[in-house]
Write an enzyme that holds these catalytic residues in place. Structure first.
Site, PDB file in Angstrom:
ATOM      1  N   ASN A 407       0.838  -1.196   0.000  1.00 54.16           N
ATOM      2  CA  ASN A 407       0.000   0.000   0.000  1.00 54.16           C
ATOM      3  C   ASN A 407       0.881   1.257   0.000  1.00 54.16           C
ATOM      4  OD1 ASN A 407      -2.327   1.455  -0.077  1.00 54.16           O
ATOM      5  ND2 ASN A 407      -2.974   0.997   2.002  1.00 54.16           N
ATOM      6  N   HIS A 438      -8.406   3.923   9.026  1.00 57.30           N
ATOM      7  CA  HIS A 438      -8.916   2.649   8.516  1.00 57.30           C
ATOM      8  C   HIS A 438     -10.371   2.407   8.885  1.00 57.30           C
ATOM      9  CE1 HIS A 438      -4.862   1.328   7.348  1.00 57.30           C
ATOM     10  NE2 HIS A 438      -5.488   0.417   6.650  1.00 57.30           N
TER      11      HIS A 438
END
Length: 568
Positions: A407, A438
């Protein structure tokens, strides 16, 4: 039953597909019988959740009332009638991404910067992006416009001195509110789409843009790092440019994040104008003669992405993550077998991320976005906004190397927004920001809090132990093998709560391991000395200053030699 049917994950740029361990044989939205204890105390499991971005806004039927359904909802409703709704959910996301891929080819060929104005390219990219968002998420997609509009108003109304702080606070708060509402309110009473996934990428773009404007318009040139100088923005974006950057069709569903300067340079047809790479300077004449074609790279990435999807569908049922907390498994299996199974079960969850991120990268490349100059051999590079490097991930020999290749764009965002700017405890602050970004599940916080401890321990080992193994290639090989195994197990141990989502199952897993990695990493971080970050930076600056006289002499000699060659 609606409560169980409706659960979807908090999908992010870092987790665009939440862990799904039963995608092949068990319908992902299937209601689990009341007596089924496979989910560990009834906690929501990643394995029972539909791929987040394949959720559209469902057609709700509560007390006989219905709301207007989108195109995706109509397909799912018909699928429900015939018993194939879970498959349609997965296909919905893939079809939308394939449509975006075809649109990207059309965008590059027929709306090329040489024949189309930036205004038209901005308008088309924005309208296509909003269309895909409406199709997948229904009217939940309006949150994308609301979040972007609020922060743009802040940018206009507040001064450049403090706008980056306000934008970070508002964008992150709005995202967190949507995540909490979706997970703890609507998700248990009706169908809901995980519209927060694209919002997380938009949050990255909003905050990155605000910090880059602050760097370019409120800070002096000498205060900026080399990277900040490249990305600094010297003027306020127009409203169209702002929404095009946030909601373009290439990244609206799965990202990845990119810098504003890179995106505007792509729209205007000069992708490397603000980047002063040596390779780009050497190949400037080549770039001016012909624009490199991304077709070969796009085909390679599309093939890679669907191969990863095939691997995931083939093996995800074989090693379910939930077995790591099964009482019979813990009682009957020796510890070394549990370690091996943990590695295999977490290894089989990664190909779905490879699929999503590689396909998203291919879409951007197909549109002509992502060109990053040329290699030393003259081959074009299309990795400007790539989100992962698969081989580097699987062969990582340290926690940092793994995170640097996983990522990637989110890691860049965290570094630019938090790590480089936080005066105290930047590592802890970065992990906490990542957990907040998140989503609302407790497992995310357990994962990132564990990550802080493991990162500090890994740094201490690298600084104190690694130098002893660099004396010979054989010792270096031994060190690499040991650190590879330790890194893979540490990553798996850390990420288990991210998959299980809830506190109970996560603590049960850590308890079955006696919190061994937590305790060992704390002892290593305390016992092995590591210089604080500000002292390490001072040492680096001192080395640079010590080397500068010699470098200047060498540069002068090279300049004289080159001048003589030109004269000859």
């Amino acid at each position: 039953m609606a409560a169980e049917d409706s659960r979807s994950t908090a999908c992010t740029g870092s987790s665009l597909l939440q862990p799904v361990s039963e995608i092949t044989n068990l319908p992902l939205d299937q209601v689990r019988p009341t007596g089924d204890k496979s989910g560990a105390s009834g906690a929501p499991r990643g394995g029972d959740r539909l791929l987040a971005l394949t959720h559209g806004a469902e057609c709700d039927t509560v007390a006989g009332e219905t709301h207007k359904e989108s195109g995706a909802e109509a397909v799912r409703r018909r699928g429900d009638q015939h018993g194939w709704r879970p498959r349609i959910g997965v296909v919905n996301f893939v079809v939308c991404q394939l449509c975006a891929l075809l649109s990207a080819f059309w965008f590059r060929l027929f709306l090329h910067p040489s024949r189309t104005s930036p205004f038209i390219r901005h308008v088309v990219a924005t309208l296509l992006g909003l269309y895909f968002a409406l199709f997948c998420f229904g009217w939940y997609a309006l949150h994308f416009l609301v979040q972007s509009g609020l922060t743009y108003g802040i940018m206009i109304l507040t001064g450049v001195e403090h706008m980056h702080k306000y934008c970070l606070l508002v964008a992150l708060s709005y995202l967190s509110l949507c995540q909490i509402t979706r997970v703890y309110v609507f998700d248990y009473g009706m169908y809901s789409a995980d519209f927060t996934g694209p919002m997380m990428v938009i949050t990255q773009k909003i905050t990155s843009l605000a910090f880059e404007i602050h760097d370019g318009m409120a800070r002096k040139e000498e205060q900026l790092t080399p990277g900040q100088k490249i990305l600094a923005i010297r003027r306020m974006p127009s409203l169209l440019e702002y929404f095009s950057y946030n909601c373009n069709f290439m990244g609206i569903l799965a990202g990845p994040t990119s810098s504003y300067n890179d995106y505007i340079a792509f729209i205007e047809g000069d992708p490397c104008r603000h980047r002063d790479h040596e390779a780009n300077r050497k190949s400037s004449s080549k770039l001016s003669q012909s624009e490199p074609s991304p077709n070969t790279e796009v085909v390679r990435k599309v093939v890679t992405s669907f191969f990863c999807l095939l691997v995931f569908l083939s093996v995800c049922k074989v090693f379910p993550v939930e077995r790591n907390i099964d009482d019979d498994f813990i009682a009957s299996m020796p510890f070394y077998a549990q370690v091996v199974y943990l590695y295999l079960s977490m290894l089989t969850t990664r190909p779905k991320y490879y699929f999503v991120w590689t396909l998203a990268d291919a879409i951007n490349n197909a549109a002509g976005f992502g060109f990053n100059g040329y290699d030393e051999d003259g081959s074009p590079r299309w990795d400007l906004i790539s989100n992962l490097r698969i081989l580097n991930i699987e062969l990582a020999t340290s926690f940092k190397v793994f995170l640097d290749n996983w990522n990637i764009q989110t890691a860049h965002w965290l570094k630019r927004v938090c790590y480089e700017r936080c005066p105290y405890h930047p590592t802890a602050a970065t992990f906490i920001l990542s957990a907040m970004w998140h989503g609302a599940y407790p497992g995310y916080y357990l994962t990132f809090l564990t990550g802080i401890v493991i990162t500090l321990a890994a740094r201490a080992v690298r600084h104190n132990v690694r130098p002893y193994f660099l004396q010979s290639p054989a010792h270096k090989l031994v060190y690499d093998v040991i650190t590879w195994a330790a890194t893979q197990i540490a990553i798996c141990y850390t990420v288990v709560p991210f998959v299980l989502l809830s506190v109970g199952p996560s603590i049960k897993f850590y308890r079955s391991w006696y919190f061994s990695l937590h305790i060992g990493c704390v002892l290593l971080a305390v016992a092995l000395p590591v210089k604080p970050r500000h002292l390490r930076l001072k040492d680096q600056q001192k080395k640079t200053l010590d080397q500068e006289p010699g470098q200047r002499h060498q540069e002068a000699s090279e300049s004289n030699c080159s001048q003589k060659e030109k004269t000859t």
